[in-house]
Design a protein around this motif. Structure first.
Motif, PDB file in Angstrom:
ATOM      1  N   THR A  16       4.875 -14.927   2.362  1.00  0.00           N
ATOM      2  CA  THR A  16       4.261 -13.654   2.751  1.00  0.00           C
ATOM      3  C   THR A  16       2.943 -13.440   2.023  1.00  0.00           C
ATOM      4  OG1 THR A  16       6.410 -12.655   3.219  1.00  0.00           O
ATOM      5  CG2 THR A  16       4.577 -11.144   2.823  1.00  0.00           C
ATOM      6  N   ILE A  17       2.922 -13.641   0.704  1.00  0.00           N
ATOM      7  CA  ILE A  17       1.685 -13.383  -0.037  1.00  0.00           C
ATOM      8  C   ILE A  17       0.645 -14.476   0.180  1.00  0.00           C
ATOM      9  CG2 ILE A  17       2.862 -11.969  -1.770  1.00  0.00           C
ATOM     10  CD1 ILE A  17       2.587 -14.319  -3.737  1.00  0.00           C
ATOM     11  N   ASN A  18       1.056 -15.597   0.737  1.00  0.00           N
ATOM     12  CA  ASN A  18       0.130 -16.687   1.029  1.00  0.00           C
ATOM     13  C   ASN A  18      -0.446 -16.576   2.441  1.00  0.00           C
ATOM     14  OD1 ASN A  18      -1.239 -18.916   0.050  1.00  0.00           O
ATOM     15  ND2 ASN A  18       0.303 -20.364   0.748  1.00  0.00           N
ATOM     16  N   ASP A  19      -0.004 -15.603   3.200  1.00  0.00           N
ATOM     17  CA  ASP A  19      -0.483 -15.382   4.567  1.00  0.00           C
ATOM     18  C   ASP A  19      -1.924 -14.842   4.520  1.00  0.00           C
ATOM     19  OD1 ASP A  19      -1.027 -13.544   6.930  1.00  0.00           O
ATOM     20  OD2 ASP A  19       0.826 -14.522   7.583  1.00  0.00           O
ATOM     21  N   PRO A  20      -2.838 -15.400   5.330  1.00  0.00           N
ATOM     22  CA  PRO A  20      -4.236 -14.940   5.298  1.00  0.00           C
ATOM     23  C   PRO A  20      -4.390 -13.430   5.542  1.00  0.00           C
ATOM     24  CG  PRO A  20      -4.079 -16.990   6.501  1.00  0.00           C
ATOM     25  CD  PRO A  20      -2.664 -16.561   6.195  1.00  0.00           C
ATOM     26  N   GLU A  62      -4.300 -25.185  -8.334  1.00  0.00           N
ATOM     27  CA  GLU A  62      -5.633 -24.816  -7.845  1.00  0.00           C
ATOM     28  C   GLU A  62      -5.737 -24.778  -6.327  1.00  0.00           C
ATOM     29  OE1 GLU A  62      -8.727 -27.042  -9.743  1.00  0.00           O
ATOM     30  OE2 GLU A  62      -7.896 -26.657 -11.732  1.00  0.00           O
ATOM     31  N   ASN A  63      -4.704 -25.212  -5.615  1.00  0.00           N
ATOM     32  CA  ASN A  63      -4.739 -25.178  -4.150  1.00  0.00           C
ATOM     33  C   ASN A  63      -4.509 -23.781  -3.580  1.00  0.00           C
ATOM     34  OD1 ASN A  63      -5.248 -27.952  -3.871  1.00  0.00           O
ATOM     35  ND2 ASN A  63      -3.074 -28.412  -4.123  1.00  0.00           N
ATOM     36  N   TYR A  64      -3.991 -22.884  -4.402  1.00  0.00           N
ATOM     37  CA  TYR A  64      -3.823 -21.504  -3.931  1.00  0.00           C
ATOM     38  C   TYR A  64      -5.159 -20.777  -4.031  1.00  0.00           C
ATOM     39  CZ  TYR A  64       1.253 -21.916  -3.909  1.00  0.00           C
ATOM     40  OH  TYR A  64       2.534 -22.289  -3.617  1.00  0.00           O
ATOM     41  N   PRO A  65      -5.501 -19.971  -3.018  1.00  0.00           N
ATOM     42  CA  PRO A  65      -6.791 -19.268  -3.037  1.00  0.00           C
ATOM     43  C   PRO A  65      -6.773 -17.991  -3.886  1.00  0.00           C
ATOM     44  CG  PRO A  65      -5.639 -18.787  -1.002  1.00  0.00           C
ATOM     45  CD  PRO A  65      -4.781 -19.779  -1.757  1.00  0.00           C
ATOM     46  N   PHE A  66      -5.707 -17.762  -4.637  1.00  0.00           N
ATOM     47  CA  PHE A  66      -5.568 -16.545  -5.431  1.00  0.00           C
ATOM     48  C   PHE A  66      -4.723 -16.845  -6.659  1.00  0.00           C
ATOM     49  CE2 PHE A  66      -1.974 -16.802  -2.607  1.00  0.00           C
ATOM     50  CZ  PHE A  66      -0.897 -16.405  -3.363  1.00  0.00           C
ATOM     51  N   LYS A  67      -4.731 -15.920  -7.585  1.00  0.00           N
ATOM     52  CA  LYS A  67      -3.851 -15.953  -8.751  1.00  0.00           C
ATOM     53  C   LYS A  67      -2.961 -14.725  -8.690  1.00  0.00           C
ATOM     54  CE  LYS A  67      -5.798 -19.557 -10.630  1.00  0.00           C
ATOM     55  NZ  LYS A  67      -5.206 -20.837 -10.287  1.00  0.00           N
ATOM     56  N   ILE A  68      -1.845 -14.787  -9.391  1.00  0.00           N
ATOM     57  CA  ILE A  68      -0.970 -13.626  -9.510  1.00  0.00           C
ATOM     58  C   ILE A  68      -1.223 -12.989 -10.872  1.00  0.00           C
ATOM     59  CG2 ILE A  68       1.421 -12.856  -9.801  1.00  0.00           C
ATOM     60  CD1 ILE A  68       2.230 -14.890  -7.708  1.00  0.00           C
ATOM     61  N   VAL A 164       1.647  -5.387  -5.028  1.00  0.00           N
ATOM     62  CA  VAL A 164       3.071  -5.383  -4.708  1.00  0.00           C
ATOM     63  C   VAL A 164       3.817  -4.701  -5.851  1.00  0.00           C
ATOM     64  CG1 VAL A 164       5.129  -6.756  -4.201  1.00  0.00           C
ATOM     65  CG2 VAL A 164       2.872  -7.560  -3.427  1.00  0.00           C
ATOM     66  N   LEU A 165       4.540  -3.632  -5.531  1.00  0.00           N
ATOM     67  CA  LEU A 165       5.388  -2.956  -6.498  1.00  0.00           C
ATOM     68  C   LEU A 165       6.810  -3.470  -6.322  1.00  0.00           C
ATOM     69  CD1 LEU A 165       5.743  -0.526  -8.581  1.00  0.00           C
ATOM     70  CD2 LEU A 165       6.566   0.742  -6.584  1.00  0.00           C
ATOM     71  N   TYR A 187       6.464   8.711  -0.528  1.00  0.00           N
ATOM     72  CA  TYR A 187       5.312   7.827  -0.645  1.00  0.00           C
ATOM     73  C   TYR A 187       5.124   7.153   0.703  1.00  0.00           C
ATOM     74  CZ  TYR A 187       1.779   4.706  -2.212  1.00  0.00           C
ATOM     75  OH  TYR A 187       0.581   4.064  -2.329  1.00  0.00           O
ATOM     76  N   TYR A 188       3.959   7.370   1.321  1.00  0.00           N
ATOM     77  CA  TYR A 188       3.749   6.926   2.699  1.00  0.00           C
ATOM     78  C   TYR A 188       2.726   5.809   2.855  1.00  0.00           C
ATOM     79  CZ  TYR A 188       6.035  11.365   3.643  1.00  0.00           C
ATOM     80  OH  TYR A 188       6.923  12.414   3.673  1.00  0.00           O
ATOM     81  N   ARG A 189       2.109   5.398   1.780  1.00  0.00           N
ATOM     82  CA  ARG A 189       0.963   4.494   1.923  1.00  0.00           C
ATOM     83  C   ARG A 189       1.301   3.016   1.751  1.00  0.00           C
ATOM     84  NH1 ARG A 189      -2.837   8.162  -1.712  1.00  0.00           N
ATOM     85  NH2 ARG A 189      -3.422   9.702  -0.175  1.00  0.00           N
ATOM     86  N   ALA A 190       2.528   2.698   1.481  1.00  0.00           N
ATOM     87  CA  ALA A 190       2.884   1.295   1.247  1.00  0.00           C
ATOM     88  C   ALA A 190       3.731   0.756   2.386  1.00  0.00           C
ATOM     89  CB  ALA A 190       3.633   1.154  -0.069  1.00  0.00           C
ATOM     90  N   PHE A 191       3.717  -0.538   2.503  1.00  0.00           N
ATOM     91  CA  PHE A 191       4.507  -1.235   3.505  1.00  0.00           C
ATOM     92  C   PHE A 191       5.591  -2.045   2.795  1.00  0.00           C
ATOM     93  CE2 PHE A 191       0.083  -0.951   4.869  1.00  0.00           C
ATOM     94  CZ  PHE A 191       0.243  -0.168   6.005  1.00  0.00           C
ATOM     95  N   SER A 192       6.696  -2.237   3.445  1.00  0.00           N
ATOM     96  CA  SER A 192       7.720  -3.124   2.878  1.00  0.00           C
ATOM     97  C   SER A 192       7.156  -4.536   2.894  1.00  0.00           C
ATOM     98  CB  SER A 192       8.997  -3.055   3.702  1.00  0.00           C
ATOM     99  OG  SER A 192       9.595  -1.797   3.529  1.00  0.00           O
ATOM    100  N   LEU A 193       7.276  -5.229   1.776  1.00  0.00           N
ATOM    101  CA  LEU A 193       6.757  -6.594   1.696  1.00  0.00           C
ATOM    102  C   LEU A 193       7.544  -7.536   2.588  1.00  0.00           C
ATOM    103  CD1 LEU A 193       4.694  -8.497   0.272  1.00  0.00           C
ATOM    104  CD2 LEU A 193       6.526  -8.999  -1.368  1.00  0.00           C
ATOM    105  N   ILE A 194       8.871  -7.390   2.581  1.00  0.00           N
ATOM    106  CA  ILE A 194       9.743  -8.257   3.361  1.00  0.00           C
ATOM    107  C   ILE A 194      10.442  -7.405   4.414  1.00  0.00           C
ATOM    108  CG2 ILE A 194      11.670  -9.882   3.290  1.00  0.00           C
ATOM    109  CD1 ILE A 194       9.172 -10.768   1.656  1.00  0.00           C
ATOM    110  N   HIS A 195      10.331  -7.822   5.656  1.00  0.00           N
ATOM    111  CA  HIS A 195      10.930  -7.040   6.760  1.00  0.00           C
ATOM    112  C   HIS A 195      12.235  -7.652   7.196  1.00  0.00           C
ATOM    113  CE1 HIS A 195       7.083  -5.017   7.019  1.00  0.00           C
ATOM    114  NE2 HIS A 195       6.519  -6.205   7.028  1.00  0.00           N
TER     115      HIS A 195
END
Length: 195
Positions: A16-20, A62-68, A164-165, A187-195
């Motif tokens: 999910t977090i690796n999705d563009p 280094e292949n990931y385009p982001f860090k956590i 991500v909380l 709280y209305y501004r967040a989305f569930s990370l996993i559906h």
């Protein structure tokens, strides 16, 4: 009730977090990407282990385009209190004045009810570009810190990276119910990370 087991939910975090679309920091309605990963409090240790695993795996590749970047809300409170020289004083407050007084003193000191919220500023100052922010320690920081307050304040100031909380309780899409028992906070501004 979730139809997915905790292991299934945890296994979906990385894809999910690796999705563009996720990395472009856009949620379902093209708003800034704030997400909640809710879980049963009994699964706290599994969730902590998976967060550590993902942080190590992604940040060392280094292949990931982001860090956590992981921010433990409880540890932030301790860091700020230490930095300001108040940690020992807080222990004395609790002995002499009780828990409620101490909680109010910490909330005031950390400016949790204002735009100058020290926890929010701490996170913003330490958030680089090209990262995914994981917020943890919600249960440990309760009752001093309420997660919806952090999210509301952070949402106003941090819009360059997805957040991500990790929430030990239930998120209905409108309510956060800590530990599956405490009264929900809207709280209305967040989305569930996993559906």
């Amino acid at each position: 009730m979730d139809s997915l087991s905790i292991d299934e939910k945890l296994s979906r975090i990385e894809p999910t977090i690796n999705d563009p679309a996720f990395l472009e920091n856009r949620g379902l309605s093209n708003e800034v990407g704030y997400y909640i990963f809710d879980y049963s409090p009994k699964d706290e240790m599994k969730v902590r282990d998976e967060i550590k695993h993902l942080e190590t795996k992604i940040n060392s590749n280094e292949n990931y385009p982001f860090k956590i970047v992981v921010f433990d809300l409880y540890e932030i409170i301790i860091d700020i209190l230490k930095d300001k020289g108040y940690l020992e004083k807080i222990f004395d407050f609790e002995k002499k004045k009780g828990r409620d007084f101490t909680k109010k003193a910490i909330v005031t000191l950390l400016k949790l009810d204002s735009n100058a919220n020290l926890i929010v500023n701490y996170i913003i100052e330490r958030t680089p570009d090209n990262c995914v922010v994981f917020l943890t320690g919600v249960g440990k920081a309760f009752p001093i810190l309420r997660s919806h307050n952090v999210l509301n304040n952070l949402h106003q100031h941090l819009d360059k990276v997805p957040v991500v909380l990790f929430f030990p309780g239930k998120y209905s899409g409108t309510d956060l119910v800590l530990f599956d028992t405490l009264e929900g906070s809207n709280y209305y501004r967040a989305f569930s990370l996993i559906h």
